[in-house]
Design a protein around this motif. Structure first.
Motif, PDB file in Angstrom:
ATOM      1  N   ILE A 198       0.846  -1.196   0.000  1.00  0.00           N
ATOM      2  CA  ILE A 198       0.000   0.000   0.000  1.00  0.00           C
ATOM      3  C   ILE A 198       0.880   1.244   0.000  1.00  0.00           C
ATOM      4  O   ILE A 198       1.769   1.389   0.831  1.00  0.00           O
ATOM      5  CB  ILE A 198      -0.914   0.020   1.255  1.00  0.00           C
ATOM      6  CG1 ILE A 198      -1.825  -1.210   1.242  1.00  0.00           C
ATOM      7  CG2 ILE A 198      -1.730   1.303   1.312  1.00  0.00           C
ATOM      8  CD1 ILE A 198      -2.572  -1.434   2.547  1.00  0.00           C
ATOM      9  N   CYS A 199       0.631   2.114  -0.972  1.00  0.00           N
ATOM     10  CA  CYS A 199       1.391   3.350  -1.115  1.00  0.00           C
ATOM     11  C   CYS A 199       0.637   4.487  -0.428  1.00  0.00           C
ATOM     12  O   CYS A 199      -0.584   4.428  -0.264  1.00  0.00           O
ATOM     13  CB  CYS A 199       1.548   3.648  -2.602  1.00  0.00           C
ATOM     14  SG  CYS A 199       2.506   5.114  -2.979  1.00  0.00           S
ATOM     15  N   GLN A 200       1.367   5.517  -0.090  1.00  0.00           N
ATOM     16  CA  GLN A 200       0.732   6.732   0.452  1.00  0.00           C
ATOM     17  C   GLN A 200      -0.327   7.262  -0.519  1.00  0.00           C
ATOM     18  O   GLN A 200      -1.374   7.761  -0.105  1.00  0.00           O
ATOM     19  CB  GLN A 200       1.826   7.782   0.694  1.00  0.00           C
ATOM     20  CG  GLN A 200       1.344   9.086   1.291  1.00  0.00           C
ATOM     21  CD  GLN A 200       0.911   8.945   2.743  1.00  0.00           C
ATOM     22  OE1 GLN A 200       1.293   7.988   3.421  1.00  0.00           O
ATOM     23  NE2 GLN A 200       0.104   9.870   3.210  1.00  0.00           N
ATOM     24  N   ILE A 254      -3.871   0.395  -5.732  1.00  0.00           N
ATOM     25  CA  ILE A 254      -2.610  -0.382  -5.616  1.00  0.00           C
ATOM     26  C   ILE A 254      -1.842  -0.470  -6.951  1.00  0.00           C
ATOM     27  O   ILE A 254      -2.342  -0.982  -7.945  1.00  0.00           O
ATOM     28  CB  ILE A 254      -2.806  -1.830  -5.087  1.00  0.00           C
ATOM     29  CG1 ILE A 254      -3.611  -1.854  -3.777  1.00  0.00           C
ATOM     30  CG2 ILE A 254      -1.450  -2.530  -4.935  1.00  0.00           C
ATOM     31  CD1 ILE A 254      -2.894  -1.497  -2.506  1.00  0.00           C
ATOM     32  N   HIS A 255      -0.622   0.059  -6.890  1.00  0.00           N
ATOM     33  CA  HIS A 255       0.263  -0.025  -8.065  1.00  0.00           C
ATOM     34  C   HIS A 255       1.568  -0.741  -7.745  1.00  0.00           C
ATOM     35  O   HIS A 255       2.472  -0.784  -8.558  1.00  0.00           O
ATOM     36  CB  HIS A 255       0.537   1.386  -8.613  1.00  0.00           C
ATOM     37  CG  HIS A 255       1.064   2.320  -7.562  1.00  0.00           C
ATOM     38  ND1 HIS A 255       0.231   3.121  -6.815  1.00  0.00           N
ATOM     39  CD2 HIS A 255       2.313   2.546  -7.104  1.00  0.00           C
ATOM     40  CE1 HIS A 255       0.960   3.816  -5.953  1.00  0.00           C
ATOM     41  NE2 HIS A 255       2.225   3.477  -6.094  1.00  0.00           N
ATOM     42  N   GLU A 256       1.689  -1.259  -6.522  1.00  0.00           N
ATOM     43  CA  GLU A 256       2.905  -1.988  -6.147  1.00  0.00           C
ATOM     44  C   GLU A 256       2.476  -3.429  -5.872  1.00  0.00           C
ATOM     45  O   GLU A 256       1.840  -3.690  -4.853  1.00  0.00           O
ATOM     46  CB  GLU A 256       3.521  -1.374  -4.877  1.00  0.00           C
ATOM     47  CG  GLU A 256       3.782   0.123  -5.009  1.00  0.00           C
ATOM     48  CD  GLU A 256       4.154   0.809  -3.689  1.00  0.00           C
ATOM     49  OE1 GLU A 256       4.344   0.111  -2.680  1.00  0.00           O
ATOM     50  OE2 GLU A 256       4.245   2.042  -3.700  1.00  0.00           O
ATOM     51  N   ALA A 257       2.796  -4.331  -6.791  1.00  0.00           N
ATOM     52  CA  ALA A 257       2.307  -5.697  -6.599  1.00  0.00           C
ATOM     53  C   ALA A 257       3.080  -6.705  -7.445  1.00  0.00           C
ATOM     54  O   ALA A 257       3.622  -6.381  -8.490  1.00  0.00           O
ATOM     55  CB  ALA A 257       0.823  -5.776  -6.967  1.00  0.00           C
ATOM     56  N   ILE A 315       9.181  -4.111  -5.062  1.00  0.00           N
ATOM     57  CA  ILE A 315      10.096  -3.874  -6.197  1.00  0.00           C
ATOM     58  C   ILE A 315       9.754  -2.581  -6.941  1.00  0.00           C
ATOM     59  O   ILE A 315      10.640  -1.835  -7.336  1.00  0.00           O
ATOM     60  CB  ILE A 315      10.155  -5.098  -7.139  1.00  0.00           C
ATOM     61  CG1 ILE A 315      10.958  -6.209  -6.451  1.00  0.00           C
ATOM     62  CG2 ILE A 315      10.788  -4.735  -8.484  1.00  0.00           C
ATOM     63  CD1 ILE A 315      11.037  -7.519  -7.216  1.00  0.00           C
ATOM     64  N   GLU A 316       8.462  -2.290  -7.100  1.00  0.00           N
ATOM     65  CA  GLU A 316       8.098  -1.033  -7.782  1.00  0.00           C
ATOM     66  C   GLU A 316       8.666   0.157  -7.007  1.00  0.00           C
ATOM     67  O   GLU A 316       9.255   1.078  -7.591  1.00  0.00           O
ATOM     68  CB  GLU A 316       6.570  -0.932  -7.905  1.00  0.00           C
ATOM     69  CG  GLU A 316       6.105   0.205  -8.809  1.00  0.00           C
ATOM     70  CD  GLU A 316       5.899   1.549  -8.112  1.00  0.00           C
ATOM     71  OE1 GLU A 316       5.791   2.554  -8.822  1.00  0.00           O
ATOM     72  OE2 GLU A 316       5.858   1.600  -6.884  1.00  0.00           O
ATOM     73  N   LEU A 317       8.508   0.120  -5.683  1.00  0.00           N
ATOM     74  CA  LEU A 317       9.019   1.207  -4.851  1.00  0.00           C
ATOM     75  C   LEU A 317      10.554   1.249  -4.915  1.00  0.00           C
ATOM     76  O   LEU A 317      11.150   2.334  -4.988  1.00  0.00           O
ATOM     77  CB  LEU A 317       8.531   0.981  -3.418  1.00  0.00           C
ATOM     78  CG  LEU A 317       8.773   2.075  -2.405  1.00  0.00           C
ATOM     79  CD1 LEU A 317       8.170   3.389  -2.862  1.00  0.00           C
ATOM     80  CD2 LEU A 317       8.176   1.679  -1.058  1.00  0.00           C
TER      81      LEU A 317
END
Ligand SMILES: [Zn+2]
Length: 213
Positions: free
Chosen positions: A35-37, A61-64, A140-142
């Motif tokens: 979960i991103c800010q 959600i874009h980090e998965a 990994i995205e982060l």
């Protein structure tokens, strides 16, 4: 193929809808999400009302990462663990999609990863090596965001790099400081933050500072 998409309809309220997934490209079942800010701001309703009206309903959600279910090209086997790239280039500028106005970003310009299945083009999927920890891989995205910043810094900064400061003691600050320690092993990494309990976790940093001191 039947799919269920979980969209944020209004702050703190999700709806489920049944959708159809086309069997082309790569079909991935998300398994580990972070979960991103940015997701928090939609969920809490802390973005301006006109932005919320414009973007919602939308899957967040874009980090998965996830498990491949099907690949029409056969490059991936079903069961392969992959990172899903949220940025999707459209139009001409395919060389720097991060900076292109025509690119769309999942969980911002269109549905993110909170669905049973996600359909992605081949080049938006990267296989995760077998020995990777999957909980860490959800970041990994982060990690790529921090890595991108450091790469640009490496290209452009002409000043000495013997001391590097990181402002922020959240997860992006942690990942950035850790990458700097790996990529500039001879440099000192100094971390500046607000929360002592977070700063205590930066055991690898050379120095930590509380900014109010
Ligand atoms: Zn993010």
């Amino acid at each position: 193929m039947i799919n269920i998409v979980y969209r944020l309809k209004s702050p703190k309220f999700f709806e489920e809808s049944i959708d159809e997934v086309e069997l082309d490209g790569v079909i991935v079942r998300p398994t580990h999400l972070s979960i991103c800010q940015a997701d928090q701001r939609y969920y809490q309703g802390s973005r301006p009302a006109n932005i919320l009206d414009e973007k919602l309903p939308m899957a967040l959600i874009h980090e998965a990462i996830g498990e491949v279910v099907f690949d029409s090209e056969g490059n991936f086997k079903s069961g392969d663990m992959v990172v899903m790239i949220p940025n999707t280039p459209f139009g001409e500028d395919v060389y720097s999609p991060n900076y292109s106005y025509s690119s769309k970003f999942r969980g911002s310009g269109f549905d993110g990863f909170t669905s049973d299945l996600v359909n992605l083009p081949e080049d938006r999927v990267v296989k995760i090596p077998d020995d990777f920890n999957l909980n860490v891989s959800a970041f990994i995205e982060l990690i790529s965001v921090a890595y991108q910043g450091i790469s640009k810094f490496k290209q452009m900064a002409i000043t000495p790099k013997d001391k590097l400061g990181v402002w922020g003691d959240g997860n992006l600050g942690f990942i950035t400081a850790l990458l700097l320690k790996e990529l500039f092993p001879k440099s000192k990494v100094l971390v500046f933050g607000k929360h002592q309990e977070n700063l205590n976790l930066f055991s690898f940093a050379d120095e930590i500072y509380r900014i109010h001191d």
